[in-house]
Motif scaffolding. Structure first.
Motif, mmCIF file in Angstrom:
data_model
loop_
_atom_site.group_PDB
_atom_site.id
_atom_site.type_symbol
_atom_site.label_atom_id
_atom_site.label_comp_id
_atom_site.label_asym_id
_atom_site.label_seq_id
_atom_site.Cartn_x
_atom_site.Cartn_y
_atom_site.Cartn_z
ATOM 1 N N GLY A 1 8.340 13.850 -9.517
ATOM 2 C CA GLY A 1 9.128 14.377 -10.640
ATOM 3 C C GLY A 1 10.560 13.861 -10.678
ATOM 4 O O GLY A 1 11.305 14.162 -11.603
ATOM 5 N N GLU A 2 10.974 13.078 -9.670
ATOM 6 C CA GLU A 2 12.352 12.585 -9.651
ATOM 7 C C GLU A 2 12.397 11.120 -10.102
ATOM 8 O O GLU A 2 11.492 10.344 -9.786
ATOM 9 N N VAL A 3 13.470 10.764 -10.820
ATOM 10 C CA VAL A 3 13.579 9.417 -11.403
ATOM 11 C C VAL A 3 14.425 8.508 -10.501
ATOM 12 O O VAL A 3 15.471 8.924 -10.009
ATOM 13 N N PHE A 4 13.923 7.283 -10.272
ATOM 14 C CA PHE A 4 14.669 6.309 -9.456
ATOM 15 C C PHE A 4 14.739 4.993 -10.204
ATOM 16 O O PHE A 4 13.717 4.489 -10.675
ATOM 17 N N HIS A 5 15.950 4.423 -10.274
ATOM 18 C CA HIS A 5 16.104 3.149 -10.969
ATOM 19 C C HIS A 5 16.158 2.006 -9.965
ATOM 20 O O HIS A 5 16.798 2.112 -8.917
ATOM 21 N N PHE A 6 15.449 0.914 -10.286
ATOM 22 C CA PHE A 6 15.523 -0.323 -9.500
ATOM 23 C C PHE A 6 16.049 -1.427 -10.403
ATOM 24 O O PHE A 6 15.474 -1.670 -11.471
ATOM 25 N N ASP A 7 17.122 -2.116 -9.966
ATOM 26 C CA ASP A 7 17.512 -3.351 -10.655
ATOM 27 C C ASP A 7 16.501 -4.419 -10.274
ATOM 28 O O ASP A 7 15.858 -4.312 -9.215
ATOM 29 N N GLN A 8 16.395 -5.438 -11.097
ATOM 30 C CA GLN A 8 15.533 -6.570 -10.725
ATOM 31 C C GLN A 8 16.064 -7.161 -9.404
ATOM 32 O O GLN A 8 17.274 -7.397 -9.265
ATOM 33 N N ASP B 1 13.676 -5.033 -13.715
ATOM 34 C CA ASP B 1 14.568 -3.900 -13.876
ATOM 35 C C ASP B 1 13.679 -2.726 -14.333
ATOM 36 O O ASP B 1 12.970 -2.869 -15.321
ATOM 37 N N GLN B 2 13.650 -1.619 -13.597
ATOM 38 C CA GLN B 2 12.700 -0.565 -13.980
ATOM 39 C C GLN B 2 13.091 0.814 -13.460
ATOM 40 O O GLN B 2 13.901 0.950 -12.533
ATOM 41 N N THR B 3 12.452 1.813 -14.050
ATOM 42 C CA THR B 3 12.633 3.181 -13.600
ATOM 43 C C THR B 3 11.279 3.697 -13.153
ATOM 44 O O THR B 3 10.287 3.529 -13.864
ATOM 45 N N ILE B 4 11.223 4.282 -11.970
ATOM 46 C CA ILE B 4 9.963 4.867 -11.507
ATOM 47 C C ILE B 4 10.187 6.364 -11.302
ATOM 48 O O ILE B 4 11.332 6.829 -11.261
ATOM 49 N N ARG B 5 9.085 7.100 -11.172
ATOM 50 C CA ARG B 5 9.170 8.532 -10.874
ATOM 51 C C ARG B 5 8.378 8.813 -9.614
ATOM 52 O O ARG B 5 7.260 8.318 -9.461
ATOM 53 N N VAL B 6 8.942 9.626 -8.729
ATOM 54 C CA VAL B 6 8.200 10.084 -7.550
ATOM 55 C C VAL B 6 8.467 11.583 -7.422
ATOM 56 O O VAL B 6 9.636 12.008 -7.435
ATOM 57 N N ASN C 1 0.821 -1.217 0.000
ATOM 58 C CA ASN C 1 0.000 0.000 0.000
ATOM 59 C C ASN C 1 0.855 1.268 0.000
ATOM 60 O O ASN C 1 0.427 2.327 -0.451
ATOM 61 N N LEU C 2 2.102 1.128 0.466
ATOM 62 C CA LEU C 2 3.016 2.273 0.435
ATOM 63 C C LEU C 2 3.171 2.783 -1.007
ATOM 64 O O LEU C 2 3.239 3.993 -1.259
ATOM 65 N N LEU C 3 3.187 1.846 -1.967
ATOM 66 C CA LEU C 3 3.357 2.245 -3.377
ATOM 67 C C LEU C 3 2.125 2.989 -3.880
ATOM 68 O O LEU C 3 2.239 3.924 -4.678
ATOM 69 N N GLU C 4 0.944 2.579 -3.386
ATOM 70 C CA GLU C 4 -0.295 3.297 -3.753
ATOM 71 C C GLU C 4 -0.215 4.723 -3.201
ATOM 72 O O GLU C 4 -0.622 5.682 -3.855
ATOM 73 N N ARG C 5 0.298 4.836 -1.986
ATOM 74 C CA ARG C 5 0.408 6.165 -1.377
ATOM 75 C C ARG C 5 1.381 7.052 -2.179
ATOM 76 O O ARG C 5 1.133 8.241 -2.377
ATOM 77 N N ALA D 1 2.142 -3.524 -9.122
ATOM 78 C CA ALA D 1 2.156 -4.964 -9.434
ATOM 79 C C ALA D 1 3.562 -5.460 -9.794
ATOM 80 O O ALA D 1 3.784 -6.669 -9.887
ATOM 81 N N THR D 2 4.514 -4.537 -9.989
ATOM 82 C CA THR D 2 5.884 -4.965 -10.332
ATOM 83 C C THR D 2 6.768 -5.088 -9.086
ATOM 84 O O THR D 2 7.986 -5.230 -9.190
#
Ligand code: AVI
Length: 326
Positions: free
Chosen positions: A272-279, A265-270, A225-229, A241-242
């Motif tokens: 306006g800032e970009v954050f990369h996650f390795d798998q 392996d993905q890039t998200i934005r929070v 739920n933290l991701l929904e927030r 879901a990822t």
């Protein structure tokens, strides 16, 4: 500070909360996402949905802390009332649904009650119900982050303050932070004040791992739920879901660790800032430290609190300490 009083509910409301998307909260969140490894404070779990999910965790069969603590409070209510003494002002830190305090009110008969919680709607709702059910009690509610420095709300009679910090929420601080938090309480409370505090005990790893990986998946939903927030309150551009829930006992550090693992392996934005996650990379969302009785007493003593009484269940799963501010 805004103070509102509703005669319909007789709750005195004190608003000390930073707005949801204030710079400080956003900064704290972004700082954690920029860190290596990525981390987030457990306080971000508790929006309305998070608080509801936490309530559901508390009734899962594997999550023993709530059941054990409530059983201890029920069995020891008269003893606790004796140690606490008369005319107390009970100050509940992180009061949530204000359920556990109900187990003490008839025995302790405090003059006033102050519930402090960061989740405003949840706090208002639960303290209103408390005021309706205990018309003899002077009920106050403060919407605040109790992990930050706080001030005592005006208009609250406070001759014999007794802080009530159930649920082993102290375990969500690192030990050095817990000590610092208790030092903060020490400076807020006058000498002779009480602290009634629930502390989860070190035990068999299998019991701990099951408690944070319930079969119904409620703890997983709470973590996710933290991701929904992030999406709704912090302009998060990501697909929950990822990510997957992960929780395990780290024996070397006597703590449960909760993480959100990126499945790809993905890039998200929070914000306006970009954050990369390795798998497989994780966002570390919570630690829940477990203590021995002596280990916790030593920590409390370093912060200026002396042990006065202790209650545990027969299997020594959970402990409740009564400490006195020196
Ligand atoms: C609030 N706190 C004490 C809970 C705990 O056990 O650390 C939060 C929690 N996280 C997952 N389950 C429960």
């Amino acid at each position: 500070m805004t103070v509102m009083s509703s005669t319909a509910t007789a709750v005195h409301f004190h608003d000390q909360q930073p707005p949801a998307a204030s710079l400080t909260l956003r900064d704290e969140l972004l700082q954690g996402l920029r860190a290596t490894p990525k981390r987030s404070s457990p306080k971000f779990f508790y929006d309305l949905r998070g608080s509801e999910l936490f309530d559901r965790i508390c009734v899962q069969p594997e999550y023993y802390p709530t059941r054990m603590e409530e059983a201890i409070l029920r069995d020891a209510a008269d003893d606790i009332a004796h140690v606490v003494g008369k005319d107390a002002t009970l100050i509940e830190l992180g009061s949530g649904a204000s359920r556990k305090v109900r187990l003490l009110l008839e025995a302790v008969r405090p003059t006033s009650y102050l519930g402090i919680d960061i989740s405003r709607d949840f706090l208002l709702d639960s303290t209103r119900r408390l005021a309706a059910d205990y018309p003899w009690l002077d009920v106050h509610a403060a919407c605040a982050d109790f992990s930050q420095r706080m001030t005592m709300p005006s208009g609250l009679a406070c001759d014999h303050p007794v802080a009530f910090f159930p649920g082993s929420s102290i375990g969500n601080f690192a030990p050095e932070e817990a000590e610092c938090f208790l030092r903060g309480l020490h400076s807020l409370l006058p000498s002779g004040s009480g602290l009634l505090i629930g502390v989860d005990l070190i035990k068999d790893e299998a019991i701990l791992n099951a408690a944070y990986n319930d079969a119904a998946g409620v703890t997983a939903a709470f973590n996710l739920n933290l991701l929904e927030r992030l999406r709704h309150e912090f302009e998060g551009d990501l697909d929950p879901a990822t990510f997957s829930h992960q929780a395990f006992y780290n024996e070397a550090r006597s703590r449960i660790e909760m993480h959100l693992v990126s499945d790809i392996d993905q890039t998200i934005r929070v914000s306006g800032e970009v954050f990369h996650f390795d798998q497989g990379e994780t966002l570390h969302t919570e630690n829940s430290y477990k203590y021995s009785v002596d280990g916790f007493r030593a920590l409390a003593a370093r912060a200026g609190f002396e042990s006065r009484a202790l209650w545990t269940d027969p299997d020594k799963l959970f402990s409740i300490h009564y400490l006195e501010r020196a």
